[in-house]
Design an enzyme around this catalytic site. Structure first.
Site, PDB file in Angstrom:
ATOM      1  N   CYS A 102       6.024  -0.156   7.139  1.00  0.00           N
ATOM      2  CA  CYS A 102       5.645   1.016   6.345  1.00  0.00           C
ATOM      3  C   CYS A 102       6.824   1.397   5.462  1.00  0.00           C
ATOM      4  CB  CYS A 102       5.289   2.174   7.276  1.00  0.00           C
ATOM      5  SG  CYS A 102       4.822   3.683   6.415  1.00  0.00           S
ATOM      6  N   LEU A 103       6.538   1.696   4.203  1.00  0.00           N
ATOM      7  CA  LEU A 103       7.610   2.081   3.279  1.00  0.00           C
ATOM      8  C   LEU A 103       8.293   3.369   3.722  1.00  0.00           C
ATOM      9  CD1 LEU A 103       5.869   1.224  -0.105  1.00  0.00           C
ATOM     10  CD2 LEU A 103       7.716  -0.047   0.993  1.00  0.00           C
ATOM     11  N   GLY A 157       0.835  -1.193   0.000  1.00  0.00           N
ATOM     12  CA  GLY A 157       0.000   0.000   0.000  1.00  0.00           C
ATOM     13  C   GLY A 157       0.867   1.239   0.000  1.00  0.00           C
ATOM     14  N   HIS A 181      -2.438   7.480   7.176  1.00  0.00           N
ATOM     15  CA  HIS A 181      -1.460   8.371   6.520  1.00  0.00           C
ATOM     16  C   HIS A 181      -2.135   9.672   6.071  1.00  0.00           C
ATOM     17  CE1 HIS A 181       2.387   6.288   6.129  1.00  0.00           C
ATOM     18  NE2 HIS A 181       1.805   5.185   5.729  1.00  0.00           N
ATOM     19  N   GLN A 196       2.989   9.971   1.202  1.00  0.00           N
ATOM     20  CA  GLN A 196       4.280   9.262   1.184  1.00  0.00           C
ATOM     21  C   GLN A 196       5.121   9.631  -0.043  1.00  0.00           C
ATOM     22  OE1 GLN A 196       2.417   5.213   2.144  1.00  0.00           O
ATOM     23  NE2 GLN A 196       4.403   5.083   3.151  1.00  0.00           N
ATOM     24  N   HIS A 219      -4.163   1.222   7.874  1.00  0.00           N
ATOM     25  CA  HIS A 219      -2.827   1.827   7.859  1.00  0.00           C
ATOM     26  C   HIS A 219      -2.771   3.000   6.870  1.00  0.00           C
ATOM     27  CE1 HIS A 219       1.736   1.401   7.865  1.00  0.00           C
ATOM     28  NE2 HIS A 219       1.510   2.140   6.796  1.00  0.00           N
ATOM     29  N   GLU A 220      -3.256   2.765   5.656  1.00  0.00           N
ATOM     30  CA  GLU A 220      -3.153   3.808   4.621  1.00  0.00           C
ATOM     31  C   GLU A 220      -4.029   5.005   4.949  1.00  0.00           C
ATOM     32  OE1 GLU A 220      -0.723   3.556   2.773  1.00  0.00           O
ATOM     33  OE2 GLU A 220      -0.431   1.413   3.020  1.00  0.00           O
TER      34      GLU A 220
HETATM   35 NI    NI Z   1       2.740   3.349   5.639  1.00  0.00          NI
END
Ligand code: NI
Length: 164
Positions: free
Chosen positions: A89-90, A46, A135, A51, A131-132
């Site tokens: 998380c990226l 995701g 953000h 991000q 999670h997304e």
């Molecule tokens: Ni993330």
């Protein structure tokens, strides 16, 4: 399409609240294409627009690598149950932590044609939706983590990516 630079924890853009998308434009379509490409290239499941430095309420999710979802102005309308497990998380590379999330999530969002649809998920998809969406309000999973953040080894990363 292009790979965009993924912002890392500590970057202010990850702490901001994102704005609703009011109309689809060529620029926004391009952003979504780039987000998908950037997520796949990073082996993530995701990615949220902040991000890549864009404060718009857009996320992309694909937990299988073959089932991309684009969620514009998403909101969670129903949850059920609980799951506790590792999350990454990226924007927090090389780390994972245990987070409790709903076992089932139903979200309403708009697709790339600005048509409203529902997305239901369990397991990793439910986790990724939660999670997304966080953000988009400037929150990272590390704020919710139970216990310490763990270092993720290269072998772990090859075994299965759950970075969002
Ligand atoms: Ni993330």
């Amino acid at each position: 399409m292009a790979i965009r630079n993924i912002r890392q924890i500590g970057d202010e853009v990850l702490t901001k609240k994102c704005k609703e998308v009011t109309q689809m434009t060529e620029r926004t379509r391009e952003l979504i294409e780039d987000m998908l490409e950037t997520m796949y290239e990073a082996n993530g499941v995701g990615l949220a627009a902040p991000q890549v430095g864009i404060l718009k309420r857009i996320v992309v999710i694909d937990v299988t690598g073959e089932d991309p979802h684009v969620l514009i102005n998403p909101r969670i309308v129903e949850t059920d149950g609980e799951q506790t497990g590792p999350e990454g998380c990226l924007s927090v590379p090389g780390k994972s932590g245990v987070v409790t999330r709903p076992a089932y999530v139903k979200a309403i969002a708009m697709d790339v044609n600005m048509q409203s649809y529902e997305l239901e998920g369990t397991e990793l998809l439910a986790r990724a939706i939660c999670h997304e969406l966080e953000h988009l309000d400037g929150h990272l999973y590390v704020e919710r983590v139970e216990g310490p953040l763990q270092d993720v080894t290269a072998e772990d990363e090859e075994d299965g990516d759950t970075e969002e």
